[in-house]
Design a protein around this motif. Structure first.
Motif, short mmCIF file in Angstrom:
data_model
loop_
_atom_site.label_atom_id
_atom_site.label_comp_id
_atom_site.label_asym_id
_atom_site.label_seq_id
_atom_site.Cartn_x
_atom_site.Cartn_y
_atom_site.Cartn_z
N UNK A 31 5.91 4.99 0.72
CA UNK A 31 5.84 3.69 1.12
C UNK A 31 5.49 3.56 2.56
N UNK A 32 4.71 2.48 2.79
CA UNK A 32 4.37 2.22 4.37
C UNK A 32 5.48 1.15 4.58
N UNK A 81 2.48 -4.31 16.38
CA UNK A 81 2.69 -3.79 15.08
C UNK A 81 2.27 -2.58 14.95
N UNK A 82 3.10 -1.78 14.33
CA UNK A 82 2.92 -0.46 13.95
C UNK A 82 3.08 -0.05 12.38
N UNK A 83 2.46 0.77 11.98
CA UNK A 83 2.75 1.15 10.63
C UNK A 83 3.09 2.60 10.31
N UNK A 84 4.09 2.95 9.66
CA UNK A 84 4.63 4.25 9.40
C UNK A 84 5.09 4.36 8.14
N UNK A 85 4.67 5.71 7.51
CA UNK A 85 5.25 6.17 6.31
C UNK A 85 6.44 6.52 6.23
N UNK A 119 0.80 -1.16 -0.22
CA UNK A 119 -0.07 -0.02 0.09
C UNK A 119 0.76 1.26 0.10
N UNK A 120 0.02 2.56 0.02
CA UNK A 120 0.79 3.73 0.09
C UNK A 120 0.27 4.65 0.95
#
Length: 66
Positions: free
Chosen positions: A29-30, A52-56, A21-22
């Motif tokens: 990018x993620x 779990x963590x998601x960052x740009x 994803x974006x």
């Protein structure tokens, strides 16, 4: 009489990997990070949790997956 309570939270990165994803804000990018948090009371570990963590990667915003 004086009581002093020493509490501390420590977070460290266990693993980084690219996620599909974006970023909806900038299109970057993620990246998925596996984080381990540890709560301590007077230098005695009390609690461990892995999340779990998601960052740009471009704007460094934390993304929340719904």
């Amino acid at each position: 009489m004086c009581l002093v309570f020493v509490c501390d939270e420590d977070e460290r990165v266990l693993q980084r990997q690219a996620a599909p994803g974006a970023c909806p804000y900038c299109g970057g990018l993620v990246q998925a990070l596996d984080m381990e948090s540890q709560w301590r009371f007077c230098f005695v570990p009390l609690y461990f949790k892995t999340k779990r963590r998601y960052y740009c990667t471009l704007c460094t915003r934390r993304l929340i997956i719904q």
